[in-house]
Design an enzyme around this catalytic site. Structure first.
Site, PDB file in Angstrom:
ATOM      1  N   GLY A 180       0.589  -1.553   0.148  1.00 33.69           N
ATOM      2  CA  GLY A 180       0.203  -0.097  -0.228  1.00 33.69           C
ATOM      3  C   GLY A 180       1.321   0.799   0.441  1.00 33.69           C
ATOM      4  O   GLY A 180       0.552   2.209  -1.212  1.00 33.69           O
ATOM      5  N   ASP A 181       1.918   1.318   1.127  1.00 35.20           N
ATOM      6  CA  ASP A 181       2.507   2.589   1.260  1.00 35.20           C
ATOM      7  C   ASP A 181       3.551   2.609  -0.039  1.00 35.20           C
ATOM      8  O   ASP A 181       3.741   3.870  -0.305  1.00 35.20           O
ATOM      9  CB  ASP A 181       3.774   2.283   2.203  1.00 35.20           C
ATOM     10  CG  ASP A 181       2.715   3.051   3.348  1.00 35.20           C
ATOM     11  OD1 ASP A 181       2.021   3.864   3.412  1.00 35.20           O
ATOM     12  OD2 ASP A 181       2.703   2.474   4.147  1.00 35.20           O
ATOM     13  N   LEU A 182       4.473   1.276  -0.751  1.00 35.28           N
ATOM     14  CA  LEU A 182       5.134   1.378  -1.734  1.00 35.28           C
ATOM     15  C   LEU A 182       4.557   2.320  -2.834  1.00 35.28           C
ATOM     16  O   LEU A 182       5.081   2.221  -3.618  1.00 35.28           O
ATOM     17  CB  LEU A 182       6.106   0.499  -1.785  1.00 35.28           C
ATOM     18  CG  LEU A 182       6.942   0.182  -0.116  1.00 35.28           C
ATOM     19  CD1 LEU A 182       7.184  -1.302  -0.191  1.00 35.28           C
ATOM     20  CD2 LEU A 182       7.712   0.630  -0.058  1.00 35.28           C
ATOM     21  N   ALA A 185       4.248   5.036  -2.819  1.00 36.49           N
ATOM     22  CA  ALA A 185       5.525   6.211  -2.932  1.00 36.49           C
ATOM     23  C   ALA A 185       5.556   5.809  -4.552  1.00 36.49           C
ATOM     24  O   ALA A 185       6.314   6.958  -5.110  1.00 36.49           O
ATOM     25  CB  ALA A 185       6.678   5.690  -1.960  1.00 36.49           C
TER      26      ALA A 185
END
Length: 397
Positions: A180-182, A185
């Site tokens: 989710g975060d990556l 990003a």
């Protein structure tokens, strides 16, 4: 042996973003990973942290190396750390002085928060028309969930990844990586680089937004088109693939390995390798369409064959027949692998308090050269005095 980067010019690696100044107002993972990537590419990145503890990931441990958790150390190399209270009048004055000479701002302020209102892009763009701002949120700029906060696991659950991860009929599982975060990003990084290219043409910056939720949808890829074509709800398939077979993990006598058969030629080679040429023209398995439709029967046939040998034996045999295959390796095995070493993907940078620090390098090379790591993740506030010396308020007279 790891490669050691000693400074900005170590190895004379390329710095495509040299001269670009970045103000990192983000925290946790998505924003810091994007800004670390910008630093790897040569940008001058200043990370603004609250004086009381800094980025929360500094305490996300154990494990710790020195004062900081390894989670923080993973995504903050190449930056300066400056402690500023963004909600204070003096803090806002300092940031505005810095914005005048900044190209890119990355932030993940909570929607509707005081900080998002203080640093509203509409107002910033009037004062700093050259400025590019990347805002990363949990759910995006519109819709009923726009004001909801979120962490990586929330995005994996809300965005569908957990429904597709795990064994059939088993409990939902998150991915091993923080996808989710990556994902946010990396898509955010793409957006920033595109905005820099456009600014080179127009001279004007812009507001770039992405979210964990939107990026999860973008990464559905074939799962989405499968659903749009059939209307059938996708389900977790373990390691199997919804559109290819065999394309999954199989048990050998001493562990598991994966086979990736992407066409009928490879299927024929696999059948020869396992001594089952009779399966090549079996109408249940002749073409990929047949194998996908008869996936359960196919898995039973292959599992019985693979149970007769070890992982190493089958990997050697299938490789000899040009069938894509791999053991399922653990991270310690990967980091020690000669191939990893040959690629230069593990670098070492000197940390001011803990000594040599291993880091995973930026995974793109330019003209055969990988960008250098300019510095270790900074100690909290390490660069405050140096950076703010240029932005101190004038003494009263």
């Amino acid at each position: 042996m790891n490669i050691t980067d000693h400074g900005p010019d170590a190895g004379r690696s390329p710095a495509p973003l040299a001269g670009i100044r970045v103000l990192d107002l983000s925290k946790i993972l998505a924003g810091p990973y994007a800004t670390m990537s910008l630093a790897d590419l040569g940008a001058d990145v200043t990370k603004i942290e609250h004086p009381d503890g800094g980025d929360p990931t500094r305490s996300w441990g154990p494990p710790f190396v020195g004062a900081d958790a390894t989670y923080y150390l993973a995504v903050n190399r190449g930056k300066k750390s400056v402690t500023v209270d963004l909600k204070s009048e003096e803090g806002r004055r300092i940031i505005h002085e810095m914005l005048a000479e900044t190209d890119v701002v990355v932030e993940n302020f909570k929607p509707g928060s005081g900080l998002q209102k203080i640093f509203d892009y509409a107002e910033l763009s009037e004062q700093y028309p050259h400025l590019i701002v990347l805002h990363i949120s949990a759910f995006g700029e519109d819709g009923p969930l726009r004001d909801e906060p979120g962490y990586d696991m929330i995005a994996q659950a809300a965005g569908g990844l957990m429904s597709l991860t795990g064994e059939p009929g088993g409990a939902p599982m998150k991915a091993g990586f923080a996808m989710g975060d990556l994902g946010a990003a990396l898509f955010g990084l793409v957006g920033l680089l595109a905005a820099l290219v456009e600014r080179a043409r127009t001279g004007r910056g812009q507001y770039v937004t992405t979210s964990l939720f939107e990026c999860q949808l973008a990464l559905h890829v074939n799962w989405a088109t499968n659903y749009f074509a059939t209307g059938q709800r996708p389900q977790a398939m373990g390691s199997a693939h919804p559109n290819l077979a065999p394309y999954q993990a199989f048990p050998a006598s001493d562990g598991h390995f994966v086979v990736a058969v992407g066409n009928d030629t490879l299927w024929a080679a696999l059948c020869t390798a396992i001594g089952r040429d009779d399966l090549t023209d079996d109408p249940r398995f002749r073409h990929n369409r047949d194998r996908v439709e008869n996936h359960t029967l196919l898995e039973e046939e292959l599992a019985a064959a693979f149970a007769t040998g070890t992982v190493e034996q089958w990997c050697d045999t299938l490789t000899a027949h040009s069938v894509p295959v791999s053991p399922i390796r653990h991270l310690d095995e990967i980091y020690a692998d000669p191939h990893t070493q040959a690629l230069g993907m593990i670098r070492t940078v000197p940390h001011p308090t803990v000594g040599p620090l291993n880091q995973i390098a930026f995974p793109v090379s330019f003209a055969g050269r990988r960008p250098s790591m300019t510095s270790a993740p900074p100690v909290l506030g390490a660069d405050t005095d140096e950076v703010l010396a240029r932005h101190r308020a004038p003494a009263a007279t």
